[in-house]
Design an enzyme around this catalytic site. Sequence first.
Site, PDB file in Angstrom:
ATOM      1  CG  LEU A   1      -2.043  -1.057   1.398  1.00 16.05           C
ATOM      2  CD1 LEU A   1      -2.607  -1.206   2.700  1.00 16.05           C
ATOM      3  CD2 LEU A   1      -2.634  -1.363   0.025  1.00 16.05           C
TER       4      LEU A   1
ATOM      5  CG  HIS B   1      -3.389   1.512  -1.669  1.00 18.87           C
ATOM      6  ND1 HIS B   1      -2.255   1.353  -2.712  1.00 18.87           N
ATOM      7  CD2 HIS B   1      -4.359   0.704  -3.050  1.00 18.87           C
ATOM      8  CE1 HIS B   1      -1.928   0.478  -3.325  1.00 18.87           C
ATOM      9  NE2 HIS B   1      -3.340   0.159  -3.476  1.00 18.87           N
TER      10      HIS B   1
ATOM     11  CB  SER C   1       1.738   3.293  -8.880  1.00 20.04           C
ATOM     12  OG  SER C   1       2.277   1.205  -8.906  1.00 20.04           O
ATOM     13  CB  SER C   2       2.349  -1.374  -5.896  1.00 14.55           C
ATOM     14  OG  SER C   2       0.816  -0.671  -4.902  1.00 14.55           O
TER      15      SER C   2
END
Length: 274
Positions: A29, A33, A182-183
């Site tokens: 996360l 998120h 972004s992950s």
Amino acid sequence: MKLVHTLKDLRQHLDAYRHPAVVPTMGNLHAGHLALVRQAKPLGDITVATIFVNRLQFAPHEDFDTYPRTLEADCAQLEAAGCDLVFAPGEADLYPQPQTFRVQAPAALADILEGHFRPGFFGGVCTVVMKLLSCTQARTALFGKKDYQQLMVLRNMVQQFAMPVEIVGGETQRAADGLALSSRNGYLSATERAQAVQLSQTLRSLAEALRTGANHYAELESQAMQSLTEKGWKPDYVVARRRADLQPAQPGDALVVLAAARLGTTRLIDNLEV
Ligand code: PAF
């Protein structure tokens, strides 16, 4: 905050609630998120996050095996953001039998852009999201606008299946230089990370040109692609599309610009509403 892995424990815990607000995730996360979790808080009587790396949405050559699994750190962040319940099933919990019933997303929406470059992706996303919303009895579900096409596909799915769930979009969260969180940003080397802002810069320039009335879309799109290529990116697409259905833009349409491009081995996506 409670962490459960099985459907039985999840159902038991949710028994007392009428309006779960759910944030589905694949874990690893970031602030995007966590913003969704905070946005979810007032929208339900319990805030639930799901963490599941969904094999069905990865092509064989993609990063399913290496996708970072960081459950402990994720849970610490979720708790701090005010999440009440985390559902983190294993594959055998969510797919105890082969998942042979699948959601087929319509080609007009799901075989373009991301779906064109990642065949089968939206079918896998829709199937797992339908299952996760069913497992969590979600009444509200939140998804980030960074995955603009995903959000649109899921809104359409919920509407066409008359699912009793409201889909809510969350604004894209950006790093100080403008890179969308972004992950997959974690895959970038330090040099690539410094360069990665070029994707949002390219979209900003394209959006700016459109705002000032330019409507030679194909030429603007190919200039944007070329500018990324010259900087060492491998773009899949940079497009201006109609916001309503992501079809090619016509003058007068409300627009969104979207891009996907590879920097080294990392594929990044981003978009901006014009
Ligand atoms: O956006 C994601 O993280 C995933 O596609 C989702 C919606 C959690 C489904 O696996």
